[in-house]
Write a protein that holds these residues in place. Structure first.
Motif, PDB file in Angstrom:
ATOM      1  N   TYR A 190       0.847  -1.194   0.000  1.00  0.00           N
ATOM      2  CA  TYR A 190       0.000   0.000   0.000  1.00  0.00           C
ATOM      3  C   TYR A 190       0.882   1.244   0.000  1.00  0.00           C
ATOM      4  CZ  TYR A 190      -3.540  -3.375   1.467  1.00  0.00           C
ATOM      5  OH  TYR A 190      -4.375  -4.465   1.536  1.00  0.00           O
TER       6      TYR A 190
ATOM      7  N   ARG B  96      -6.240   9.004  -9.383  1.00  0.00           N
ATOM      8  CA  ARG B  96      -6.441   7.615  -9.001  1.00  0.00           C
ATOM      9  C   ARG B  96      -5.586   7.179  -7.815  1.00  0.00           C
ATOM     10  NH1 ARG B  96      -5.425   2.407  -9.079  1.00  0.00           N
ATOM     11  NH2 ARG B  96      -6.937   0.903  -9.875  1.00  0.00           N
ATOM     12  N   GLN B  97      -4.273   7.420  -7.881  1.00  0.00           N
ATOM     13  CA  GLN B  97      -3.405   6.967  -6.798  1.00  0.00           C
ATOM     14  C   GLN B  97      -3.625   7.765  -5.523  1.00  0.00           C
ATOM     15  OE1 GLN B  97       0.419   6.985  -9.117  1.00  0.00           O
ATOM     16  NE2 GLN B  97       0.557   4.884  -8.406  1.00  0.00           N
TER      17      GLN B  97
ATOM     18  N   GLU C  79      -6.744   6.322  -3.938  1.00  0.00           N
ATOM     19  CA  GLU C  79      -6.499   5.000  -3.373  1.00  0.00           C
ATOM     20  C   GLU C  79      -5.926   5.106  -1.961  1.00  0.00           C
ATOM     21  OE1 GLU C  79      -4.222   0.823  -4.527  1.00  0.00           O
ATOM     22  OE2 GLU C  79      -3.593   2.698  -5.480  1.00  0.00           O
TER      23      GLU C  79
ATOM     24  N   THR D 292     -12.575  -0.250  -7.857  1.00  0.00           N
ATOM     25  CA  THR D 292     -11.397   0.188  -8.607  1.00  0.00           C
ATOM     26  C   THR D 292     -10.113  -0.065  -7.816  1.00  0.00           C
ATOM     27  OG1 THR D 292     -12.711   1.904  -9.714  1.00  0.00           O
ATOM     28  CG2 THR D 292     -10.316   2.182  -9.753  1.00  0.00           C
ATOM     29  N   TYR D 293     -10.224  -0.111  -6.496  1.00  0.00           N
ATOM     30  CA  TYR D 293      -9.026  -0.154  -5.649  1.00  0.00           C
ATOM     31  C   TYR D 293      -8.871  -1.447  -4.850  1.00  0.00           C
ATOM     32  CZ  TYR D 293      -9.629   4.736  -6.780  1.00  0.00           C
ATOM     33  OH  TYR D 293      -9.812   5.911  -7.470  1.00  0.00           O
TER      34      TYR D 293
END
Length: 385
Positions: free
Chosen positions: A36, A86-87, A90, A194-195
């Protein structure tokens, strides 16, 4: 260049941010040594043209909590603006189960506004803000302290220029009526699926050249073990074993430690202890998988009877439509989807939502023989039949 290092300072800043229609956000993180992402820095800026209301938040400072920031993310009166979110999303979803709402991603908006596919932040800064970025701190270890002034300046630039970019793009979307297109794309970014990677589904991400159910059963069990092991210990899956080693193990099917030692691609650490035992157990489970539980890869598209002439016509139509709309063609439909449409498949993204409006409706008419394409000068026209 103010750096916030206490929860009280962060709470005060977030309270002030609530008075504005939007706040720009970026993060710096590390993922090379963990499964992570490790949050190392958060950058925030309120509307304006100076750096006075832009700050760095140090989540690694002793005793600080990012709870006030999470509460700001939940405030639906303030738009949270990211670039290529996106990142960033997340990190906050994995850590706290929170998505910023409402969300605006300038990369998505820029694609819809005709800036090309996956346009970079630097490009938008140059084209919209008419500025250049200092890239010398791009490959920084953001977990190290203290940060230099150059690093801080680089990090702040990721949110200060973002204000002008957001204001420009949001105005363009309002003019063109395409803000609904962006909202449709952002629903994917704020979908938990998505994650979340379930270990039992991890095999679908491993590239192999065979569709044998017995082989894929071993791949599935090995990928499941690796994903679970990496998640539990928060280490990169490549530290357990890499994809090429996984495929090799699925081929050789080692039954004991001696067999495992013959692997050419397995890391030394994986030839003993918990990883080695996990590999052998996974291989055994895959080999003994009942026939009715063998993986069934999706090979439906491999069997498609593609009409090559129709596929070529669809490519011409897509190019014409995206040039007219000022949208990147790959954002509408990759080549594989055009082939699928030409073979009769209808459950592709290009035939849904806003993409159907731009391209899909006319693509279906072309497939049904209701229209033809004609060249007129440098343009392509549709002719009803």
């Amino acid at each position: 260049m103010k750096t916030i290092t206490t929860t009280a300072e962060l709470a005060a800043y977030c309270e002030e941010a609530r008075k504005h229609p939007y706040v720009t956000v970026d993060t710096e993180f590390l993922r090379e040594r963990t499964y992570y992402s490790k949050l190392c820095l958060v950058q925030l800026a309120m509307p304006g043209t100076t750096d006075d209301n832009a700050v760095l938040v140090d989540p690694l400072a002793d005793g600080i909590s990012v709870a006030p920031l999470l509460e700001l993310f939940k405030d639906t009166n303030v738009v949270k603006v990211f670039h290529a979110a996106r990142q960033d999303l997340e990190i906050f979803f994995v850590e706290a189960g929170v998505f910023p709402e409402p969300l605006f991603d300038t990369q998505v908006a820029a694609m819809v506004c005709g800036f090309g596919e996956q346009v970079g932040y630097e490009t938008l800064v140059r084209k919209i803000a008419k500025q250049s970025l200092d890239k010398t701190s791009r490959f920084t270890d953001w977990s190290r302290r203290p940060l230099t002034d150059a690093q801080k300046k680089y990090a702040l630039a990721d949110v200060t220029h973002l204000r002008m970019i957001y204001e420009y793009l949001s105005t363009e979307l309002e003019k063109t009526g395409r803000d609904a297109w962006v909202r449709e794309e952002l629903r994917i970014l704020t979908n938990p699926d998505t994650y979340i990677i379930q270990p039992e589904d991890a095999w679908k991400r491993v590239k192999t050249r065979t569709t044998s159910g017995k082989f894929l059963a071993v791949v599935r069990e090995l990928a499941k073990f690796r994903e679970g092991y990496a998640q539990q210990r928060n280490i990169p899956r490549s530290r357990v074993f890499k994809d090429d080693a996984l495929v090799e193990l699925a081929s050789t099917k080692p039954g004991n430690m001696q067999d495992l030692g013959r692997s050419r691609l397995l890391l030394r650490e994986a030839r003993k202890g918990d990883i080695a035992e996990g590999i052998l157990a996974a291989v055994k489970a895959g080999v003994n998988c009942p026939a009715d539980q063998l993986p069934k890869p999706d090979t439906s598209r491999d069997k498609l009877q593609v009409n090559p002439a129709l596929a070529d016509l669809l490519r011409v139509l897509l190019k014409a439509k995206t040039e007219d709309a000022g949208v990147a063609s790959r954002l509408i439909a990759p080549a594989a989807d055009l082939d699928a449409i030409a073979a009769g498949v209808r459950d592709v993204p290009a035939l849904q939502g806003w993409r159907k409006e731009v391209f899909g409706n006319d693509a279906l008419r072309l497939c049904n023989g209701e229209v033809a394409l004609a060249a007129k000068g440098k343009s392509i026209k549709l002719i009803s039949l």
